[in-house]
Scaffold this motif. Structure first.
Motif, PDB file in Angstrom:
ATOM      1  N   ALA A 240       0.837  -1.206   0.000  1.00  0.00           N
ATOM      2  CA  ALA A 240       0.000   0.000   0.000  1.00  0.00           C
ATOM      3  C   ALA A 240       0.867   1.248   0.000  1.00  0.00           C
ATOM      4  CB  ALA A 240      -0.930  -0.013   1.206  1.00  0.00           C
ATOM      5  N   SER A 241       1.943   1.215   0.768  1.00  0.00           N
ATOM      6  CA  SER A 241       2.859   2.357   0.804  1.00  0.00           C
ATOM      7  C   SER A 241       3.541   2.565  -0.544  1.00  0.00           C
ATOM      8  CB  SER A 241       3.911   2.139   1.895  1.00  0.00           C
ATOM      9  OG  SER A 241       4.856   3.180   1.924  1.00  0.00           O
ATOM     10  N   LEU A 242       3.959   1.472  -1.176  1.00  0.00           N
ATOM     11  CA  LEU A 242       4.610   1.572  -2.480  1.00  0.00           C
ATOM     12  C   LEU A 242       3.637   2.067  -3.548  1.00  0.00           C
ATOM     13  CD1 LEU A 242       6.726  -1.725  -2.486  1.00  0.00           C
ATOM     14  CD2 LEU A 242       7.543   0.613  -2.125  1.00  0.00           C
ATOM     15  N   GLU A 243       2.404   1.581  -3.502  1.00  0.00           N
ATOM     16  CA  GLU A 243       1.402   2.013  -4.471  1.00  0.00           C
ATOM     17  C   GLU A 243       1.114   3.508  -4.313  1.00  0.00           C
ATOM     18  OE1 GLU A 243      -0.401   1.646  -7.724  1.00  0.00           O
ATOM     19  OE2 GLU A 243       0.027  -0.322  -6.813  1.00  0.00           O
ATOM     20  N   GLU A 244       1.074   3.984  -3.082  1.00  0.00           N
ATOM     21  CA  GLU A 244       0.869   5.406  -2.843  1.00  0.00           C
ATOM     22  C   GLU A 244       2.040   6.220  -3.393  1.00  0.00           C
ATOM     23  OE1 GLU A 244      -0.562   8.064   0.945  1.00  0.00           O
ATOM     24  OE2 GLU A 244       1.217   6.811   1.230  1.00  0.00           O
ATOM     25  N   SER A 245       3.256   5.714  -3.170  1.00  0.00           N
ATOM     26  CA  SER A 245       4.434   6.407  -3.675  1.00  0.00           C
ATOM     27  C   SER A 245       4.426   6.463  -5.195  1.00  0.00           C
ATOM     28  CB  SER A 245       5.704   5.714  -3.173  1.00  0.00           C
ATOM     29  OG  SER A 245       6.856   6.359  -3.642  1.00  0.00           O
ATOM     30  N   LYS A 246       4.011   5.372  -5.842  1.00  0.00           N
ATOM     31  CA  LYS A 246       3.937   5.348  -7.312  1.00  0.00           C
ATOM     32  C   LYS A 246       2.884   6.330  -7.817  1.00  0.00           C
ATOM     33  CE  LYS A 246       2.153   1.704  -9.444  1.00  0.00           C
ATOM     34  NZ  LYS A 246       1.111   2.177 -10.395  1.00  0.00           N
ATOM     35  N   ALA A 247       1.729   6.359  -7.143  1.00  0.00           N
ATOM     36  CA  ALA A 247       0.656   7.263  -7.557  1.00  0.00           C
ATOM     37  C   ALA A 247       1.047   8.725  -7.405  1.00  0.00           C
ATOM     38  CB  ALA A 247      -0.609   6.971  -6.741  1.00  0.00           C
ATOM     39  N   ARG A 248       1.964   8.998  -6.473  1.00  0.00           N
ATOM     40  CA  ARG A 248       2.400  10.382  -6.243  1.00  0.00           C
ATOM     41  C   ARG A 248       3.556  10.779  -7.155  1.00  0.00           C
ATOM     42  NH1 ARG A 248       1.130  13.070  -1.688  1.00  0.00           N
ATOM     43  NH2 ARG A 248       3.281  13.805  -1.388  1.00  0.00           N
ATOM     44  N   GLY A 249       3.886   9.923  -8.110  1.00  0.00           N
ATOM     45  CA  GLY A 249       4.854  10.300  -9.129  1.00  0.00           C
ATOM     46  C   GLY A 249       6.266   9.817  -8.913  1.00  0.00           C
ATOM     47  N   ASN A 250       6.491   8.909  -7.963  1.00  0.00           N
ATOM     48  CA  ASN A 250       7.831   8.373  -7.739  1.00  0.00           C
ATOM     49  C   ASN A 250       8.160   7.381  -8.850  1.00  0.00           C
ATOM     50  OD1 ASN A 250      10.218   7.238  -6.853  1.00  0.00           O
ATOM     51  ND2 ASN A 250       9.528   6.928  -4.749  1.00  0.00           N
ATOM     52  N   GLU A 251       9.032   7.783  -9.773  1.00  0.00           N
ATOM     53  CA  GLU A 251       9.335   6.961 -10.935  1.00  0.00           C
ATOM     54  C   GLU A 251      10.145   5.724 -10.584  1.00  0.00           C
ATOM     55  OE1 GLU A 251      11.220   9.439 -13.787  1.00  0.00           O
ATOM     56  OE2 GLU A 251       9.432  10.680 -14.169  1.00  0.00           O
ATOM     57  N   ALA A 252      10.759   5.721  -9.399  1.00  0.00           N
ATOM     58  CA  ALA A 252      11.551   4.554  -8.995  1.00  0.00           C
ATOM     59  C   ALA A 252      10.657   3.369  -8.636  1.00  0.00           C
ATOM     60  CB  ALA A 252      12.443   4.911  -7.814  1.00  0.00           C
ATOM     61  N   VAL A 253       9.402   3.647  -8.299  1.00  0.00           N
ATOM     62  CA  VAL A 253       8.457   2.579  -7.935  1.00  0.00           C
ATOM     63  C   VAL A 253       7.657   2.200  -9.175  1.00  0.00           C
ATOM     64  CG1 VAL A 253       6.561   1.914  -6.426  1.00  0.00           C
ATOM     65  CG2 VAL A 253       8.307   3.505  -5.594  1.00  0.00           C
ATOM     66  N   THR A 254       7.905   1.005  -9.661  1.00  0.00           N
ATOM     67  CA  THR A 254       7.223   0.488 -10.849  1.00  0.00           C
ATOM     68  C   THR A 254       6.467  -0.790 -10.481  1.00  0.00           C
ATOM     69  OG1 THR A 254       9.105  -0.887 -11.478  1.00  0.00           O
ATOM     70  CG2 THR A 254       9.075   1.394 -12.292  1.00  0.00           C
ATOM     71  N   PRO A 255       5.554  -1.234 -11.334  1.00  0.00           N
ATOM     72  CA  PRO A 255       4.870  -2.499 -11.064  1.00  0.00           C
ATOM     73  C   PRO A 255       5.840  -3.663 -10.867  1.00  0.00           C
ATOM     74  CG  PRO A 255       3.708  -1.294 -12.766  1.00  0.00           C
ATOM     75  CD  PRO A 255       4.962  -0.524 -12.488  1.00  0.00           C
ATOM     76  N   ASP A 256       6.900  -3.720 -11.650  1.00  0.00           N
ATOM     77  CA  ASP A 256       7.895  -4.791 -11.497  1.00  0.00           C
ATOM     78  C   ASP A 256       8.593  -4.698 -10.145  1.00  0.00           C
ATOM     79  OD1 ASP A 256       7.313  -5.820 -13.967  1.00  0.00           O
ATOM     80  OD2 ASP A 256       8.927  -4.739 -14.991  1.00  0.00           O
ATOM     81  N   MET A 257       8.872  -3.473  -9.693  1.00  0.00           N
ATOM     82  CA  MET A 257       9.526  -3.285  -8.401  1.00  0.00           C
ATOM     83  C   MET A 257       8.609  -3.747  -7.273  1.00  0.00           C
ATOM     84  SD  MET A 257       9.562  -0.962  -5.629  1.00  0.00           S
ATOM     85  CE  MET A 257      10.751  -0.219  -4.513  1.00  0.00           C
ATOM     86  N   ILE A 258       7.310  -3.404  -7.373  1.00  0.00           N
ATOM     87  CA  ILE A 258       6.355  -3.814  -6.345  1.00  0.00           C
ATOM     88  C   ILE A 258       6.250  -5.335  -6.270  1.00  0.00           C
ATOM     89  CG2 ILE A 258       3.913  -3.788  -5.701  1.00  0.00           C
ATOM     90  CD1 ILE A 258       3.745  -0.961  -6.807  1.00  0.00           C
ATOM     91  N   ASN A 259       6.157  -5.976  -7.422  1.00  0.00           N
ATOM     92  CA  ASN A 259       6.077  -7.440  -7.428  1.00  0.00           C
ATOM     93  C   ASN A 259       7.379  -8.080  -6.970  1.00  0.00           C
ATOM     94  OD1 ASN A 259       3.461  -8.378  -8.161  1.00  0.00           O
ATOM     95  ND2 ASN A 259       3.764  -7.505 -10.197  1.00  0.00           N
ATOM     96  N   GLY A 260       8.500  -7.403  -7.235  1.00  0.00           N
ATOM     97  CA  GLY A 260       9.774  -7.908  -6.741  1.00  0.00           C
ATOM     98  C   GLY A 260       9.824  -7.908  -5.223  1.00  0.00           C
ATOM     99  N   VAL A 261       9.290  -6.850  -4.611  1.00  0.00           N
ATOM    100  CA  VAL A 261       9.243  -6.772  -3.146  1.00  0.00           C
ATOM    101  C   VAL A 261       8.320  -7.855  -2.598  1.00  0.00           C
ATOM    102  CG1 VAL A 261       8.509  -5.342  -1.195  1.00  0.00           C
ATOM    103  CG2 VAL A 261       9.812  -4.327  -3.073  1.00  0.00           C
ATOM    104  N   ARG A 262       7.155  -8.007  -3.211  1.00  0.00           N
ATOM    105  CA  ARG A 262       6.207  -9.033  -2.752  1.00  0.00           C
ATOM    106  C   ARG A 262       6.831 -10.422  -2.837  1.00  0.00           C
ATOM    107  NH1 ARG A 262       0.553  -9.650  -4.843  1.00  0.00           N
ATOM    108  NH2 ARG A 262       1.620 -10.068  -6.819  1.00  0.00           N
ATOM    109  N   THR A 263       7.483 -10.714  -3.943  1.00  0.00           N
ATOM    110  CA  THR A 263       8.075 -12.031  -4.147  1.00  0.00           C
ATOM    111  C   THR A 263       9.209 -12.300  -3.170  1.00  0.00           C
ATOM    112  OG1 THR A 263       7.502 -11.923  -6.491  1.00  0.00           O
ATOM    113  CG2 THR A 263       9.138 -13.560  -5.836  1.00  0.00           C
ATOM    114  N   SER A 264      10.035 -11.290  -2.931  1.00  0.00           N
ATOM    115  CA  SER A 264      11.187 -11.478  -2.045  1.00  0.00           C
ATOM    116  C   SER A 264      10.777 -11.634  -0.584  1.00  0.00           C
ATOM    117  CB  SER A 264      12.157 -10.301  -2.190  1.00  0.00           C
ATOM    118  OG  SER A 264      11.533  -9.081  -1.791  1.00  0.00           O
TER     119      SER A 264
END
Length: 295
Positions: free
Chosen positions: A88-112
């Motif tokens: 939820a925190s990562l999704e909020e950061s992505k929605a606020r324009g943080n280009e470092a947070v991508t869908p692949d990055m979010i799934n990478g965190v979930r998987t790890s």
């Protein structure tokens, strides 16, 4: 929706209502949507629906955001609250324009996170915490008292609700940085300590609640006098075993059960059936006395 109604990236923040909806969705539905294709993936995506609806304005944005949560996800459901909060925190950061947070990055965190948290959760909660609560509840249930089940129901629900709420809130506040707290060196040390504590508790529980004795005797021939009465010379196997190690038969039963479950991978119902057959044959052959033996 008109352009004037769209929020800027800086204005997109999660509300407490959305966070609470996400929390309770995972609380009640983490296993309900389980399937063999994505396991808990459908439940995770459902828990993210309130987050996505609160952050994005257009249906296209919401659809694209939810596409992120299609891949497989599977972990211990209580520890999974931390992953939901972090995501939820990562999704909020992505929605606020943080280009470092991508869908692949979010799934990478979930998987790890899902693997280490699954191992930690399985060893700490059903492997350690539940046996501790059950041992206390069994003691309170002596004589048929209702205090035992009441204690377990209340203690389990209250403590676990506080625990998962803490995981969810901490995961959201710290974001991806909370991963260090969950799977770092200190977390592993805590896990190993709790596993050791759980082993001690299970051992004490087995020694307290499992009592097996044998009535098997060997006639040695001849007689001797006891309190003025002549009795046959017999070797009582239980007395001999007690002289070696009190509770030896109970210990052997526990070790045998562990061997069947852990090494031979036999299912618990089949193990119970094996024990029933052993008990039946033991009584039939005179090794066990039904009046003296309890399981």
């Amino acid at each position: 929706m008109t352009t004037e109604m769209l929020r800027s990236d800086a204005e997109r923040r999660l509300s407490k209502k959305a966070l609470n909806r996400s929390f309770w969705t995972w609380y009640h539905g983490s296993i309900t949507g389980y399937n063999h294709q994505v396991m808990e993936g459908m439940s995770f995506a459902t828990a993210m629906v309130p987050i996505v609806e609160d952050l994005y304005d257009t249906e296209e944005e919401k659809r694209d955001a939810l596409q992120t949560y299609q891949p497989l996800f599977n972990t211990e459901m209580h520890m999974g609250f931390a992953v939901v909060g972090i995501t939820a925190s990562l999704e909020e950061s992505k929605a606020r324009g943080n280009e470092a947070v991508t869908p692949d990055m979010i799934n990478g965190v979930r998987t790890s996170l899902m693997g280490p948290l699954a191992g930690m959760g399985d060893s700490l909660i059903p492997g350690t915490y539940v046996p501790i609560l059950l041992s206390i509840a069994l003691g309170l249930s002596a004589g048929g008292s209702v205090l035992g089940p009441l204690f377990y129901i209340i203690a389990w629900n209250v403590t676990m609700l506080l625990f998962v709420r803490f995981l969810f809130t901490r995961g959201y506040r710290l974001g991806v940085n909370s991963a260090k707290l969950l799977v770092g060196r200190q977390a592993m040390a805590i896990r190993e300590s709790m596993v050791m504590l759980g082993s001690i508790v299970i051992g004490a529980l087995a020694a307290t609640w499992i009592t097996i004795t044998t009535s098997f005797t060997i006639d040695l021939g001849g007689t001797h006098v006891v309190d003025g009465e002549e009795v046959a010379n017999q070797l009582h196997l239980q007395d001999t075993l007690d002289g070696i190690l009190p509770g030896l038969l109970s210990l052997l039963l526990v070790l045998f059960a562990w061997f069947l479950l852990a090494k031979l991978r036999i299912s618990p119902p089949l193990v119970m059936l094996i024990f029933a057959v052993i008990a039946f044959l033991g009584v039939l052959l005179g090794f066990f006395d039904p009046g003296l033996t309890s399981y």
